[in-house]
Scaffold this motif. Structure first.
Motif, PDB file in Angstrom:
ATOM      1  N   TRP A 173       0.844  -1.208   0.000  1.00 16.28           N
ATOM      2  CA  TRP A 173       0.000   0.000   0.000  1.00 16.28           C
ATOM      3  C   TRP A 173       0.872   1.247   0.000  1.00 16.28           C
ATOM      4  CZ3 TRP A 173      -4.323  -1.251  -1.748  1.00 16.28           C
ATOM      5  CH2 TRP A 173      -5.145  -2.229  -1.221  1.00 16.28           C
ATOM      6  N   HIS A 174       1.896   1.257   0.860  1.00 17.24           N
ATOM      7  CA  HIS A 174       2.775   2.426   0.949  1.00 17.24           C
ATOM      8  C   HIS A 174       3.555   2.639  -0.345  1.00 17.24           C
ATOM      9  CE1 HIS A 174       1.959   3.617   5.051  1.00 17.24           C
ATOM     10  NE2 HIS A 174       2.112   2.370   5.453  1.00 17.24           N
ATOM     11  N   ALA A 175       4.020   1.561  -0.947  1.00 16.77           N
ATOM     12  CA  ALA A 175       4.752   1.686  -2.213  1.00 16.77           C
ATOM     13  C   ALA A 175       3.840   2.257  -3.298  1.00 16.77           C
ATOM     14  CB  ALA A 175       5.309   0.334  -2.646  1.00 16.77           C
ATOM     15  N   ALA A 176       2.644   1.740  -3.406  1.00 20.14           N
ATOM     16  CA  ALA A 176       1.697   2.222  -4.425  1.00 20.14           C
ATOM     17  C   ALA A 176       1.365   3.687  -4.215  1.00 20.14           C
ATOM     18  CB  ALA A 176       0.421   1.375  -4.398  1.00 20.14           C
ATOM     19  N   GLU A 177       1.157   4.059  -2.975  1.00 19.11           N
ATOM     20  CA  GLU A 177       0.835   5.451  -2.677  1.00 19.11           C
ATOM     21  C   GLU A 177       2.016   6.372  -2.993  1.00 19.11           C
ATOM     22  OE1 GLU A 177      -1.339   7.921   0.879  1.00 19.11           O
ATOM     23  OE2 GLU A 177      -0.047   6.250   1.445  1.00 19.11           O
ATOM     24  N   ALA A 178       3.209   5.977  -2.571  1.00 20.19           N
ATOM     25  CA  ALA A 178       4.391   6.808  -2.788  1.00 20.19           C
ATOM     26  C   ALA A 178       4.706   6.971  -4.273  1.00 20.19           C
ATOM     27  CB  ALA A 178       5.594   6.209  -2.066  1.00 20.19           C
ATOM     28  N   LEU A 179       4.446   5.926  -5.054  1.00 25.28           N
ATOM     29  CA  LEU A 179       4.751   5.951  -6.483  1.00 25.28           C
ATOM     30  C   LEU A 179       3.564   6.342  -7.353  1.00 25.28           C
ATOM     31  CD1 LEU A 179       6.851   2.665  -6.555  1.00 25.28           C
ATOM     32  CD2 LEU A 179       7.722   5.023  -6.644  1.00 25.28           C
ATOM     33  N   SER A 180       2.406   6.557  -6.725  1.00 24.93           N
ATOM     34  CA  SER A 180       1.165   6.871  -7.451  1.00 24.93           C
ATOM     35  C   SER A 180       0.898   5.836  -8.541  1.00 24.93           C
ATOM     36  CB  SER A 180       1.225   8.271  -8.054  1.00 24.93           C
ATOM     37  OG  SER A 180       1.352   9.235  -7.050  1.00 24.93           O
ATOM     38  N   LYS A 181       0.957   4.570  -8.144  1.00 29.79           N
ATOM     39  CA  LYS A 181       0.738   3.470  -9.084  1.00 29.79           C
ATOM     40  C   LYS A 181      -0.287   2.500  -8.525  1.00 29.79           C
ATOM     41  CE  LYS A 181       5.004   3.077 -11.592  1.00 29.79           C
ATOM     42  NZ  LYS A 181       5.044   2.217 -12.736  1.00 29.79           N
ATOM     43  N   LYS A 182      -0.871   1.752  -9.424  1.00 27.67           N
ATOM     44  CA  LYS A 182      -1.744   0.660  -9.018  1.00 27.67           C
ATOM     45  C   LYS A 182      -0.900  -0.541  -8.631  1.00 27.67           C
ATOM     46  CE  LYS A 182      -5.958   1.737 -11.528  1.00 27.67           C
ATOM     47  NZ  LYS A 182      -6.925   1.653 -10.443  1.00 27.67           N
ATOM     48  N   VAL A 183      -1.517  -1.477  -7.932  1.00 27.82           N
ATOM     49  CA  VAL A 183      -0.871  -2.712  -7.521  1.00 27.82           C
ATOM     50  C   VAL A 183      -1.650  -3.874  -8.124  1.00 27.82           C
ATOM     51  CG1 VAL A 183      -0.221  -4.151  -5.565  1.00 27.82           C
ATOM     52  CG2 VAL A 183      -0.154  -1.689  -5.346  1.00 27.82           C
TER      53      VAL A 183
END
Length: 94
Positions: A16-26
């Protein structure tokens, strides 16, 4: 390609944190999507998910898929799209 190892339930904060920080979907597979649907996800979290593996380079996988052998097989499968793979295997141990 970035792989995020998870249990059936557990270790979701990492992706979740990676997706949020990178503004990407997972990307999550159908089974993981069904499991996550049982959790109290926010609308923002639900919007970050995709079951289309071509839409993002952030993929949620089971912990076993973060072994070097499995990572090599995954990279071979995606050889036309990616030339390297990095896996995150959060253990919870310090």
């Amino acid at each position: 390609l970035f792989l995020f190892g998870t249990y059936a339930v557990g270790k979701e904060k990492v992706f979740w944190h990676a997706a949020e920080a990178l503004s990407k979907k997972v990307y999550v597979g159908k089974t993981k999507r069904q499991i996550l649907a049982c959790l109290n996800l926010t609308s923002e979290q639900r919007a970050m998910l995709t079951t289309d593996d071509t839409k993002t380079n952030l993929h949620v996988v089971d912990m076993a898929s973060t072994s070097f052998k499995k990572m090599a097989a995954i990279l071979k499968y995606y050889k036309s799209r990616y030339d390297s793979v990095v896996a995150f295997k959060p253990t919870g141990w310090t």
